[in-house]
Design a protein around this motif. Structure first.
Motif: not given
Length: 145
Positions: A4-10
């Motif tokens: 469920g982790d979210q890693v934003d672009e960049g």
């Protein structure tokens, strides 16, 4: 990474993985993590020098491109009592890509803030500050990176 982790672009992949593993090393497993890159609001730059208070927790970043300053998460609230120092890589460099990892509870509230830095000179990654959030609501913190 947790499903469920979210890693934003960049966010550099090695920095994202390092930040997620920092939670595991600290016994914070099973939590969802949102990882967000620091981007200068003034010029869009992604390289910073960073002041950190690693005792109480807190960080302020200074854009290498335009000199704009910004506090990370709720750091400004406690900065007057802080004793910050300049983040420095073992190689001697003081310029970093910066990302912030937020440990989230089941209802999406922020419980931990972790500041990770990736050295521009040698690519070394590390956690330079982290602190617990013990109040709510916390939604505003997710945009203060």
């Amino acid at each position: 990474m947790h499903a469920g982790d979210q890693v934003d672009e960049g966010v550099p992949a090695e920095l994202a993985a390092f930040l997620r593993n920092a939670f595991l090393r600290n016994g914070v497993d099973g939590c969802l993590v949102k990882i967000v890159p620091s981007v200068c609001g003034g010029c869009g730059g992604r390289v910073f020098s960073v002041l950190v208070d690693d005792v109480e927790g807190g960080a302020e970043r200074v854009c290498a491109g335009c000199g704009s300053r910004a506090f990370i998460a709720d750091s400004e609230e406690f900065w007057e009592d802080a004793d910050p120092g300049e983040a420095c890589c073992p190689c001697g460099s003081e310029e970093f890509e910066t990302a912030v990892a937020f440990s989230l509870t089941g209802d999406g509230s922020v419980r931990w803030v972790t500041v990770g830095l990736r050295c521009q000179k040698d690519g070394a990654v590390g956690v330079y500050a982290d602190w617990k959030i013990d109040y709510g609501p916390t939604d505003h913190l997710l945009t203060m990176v």
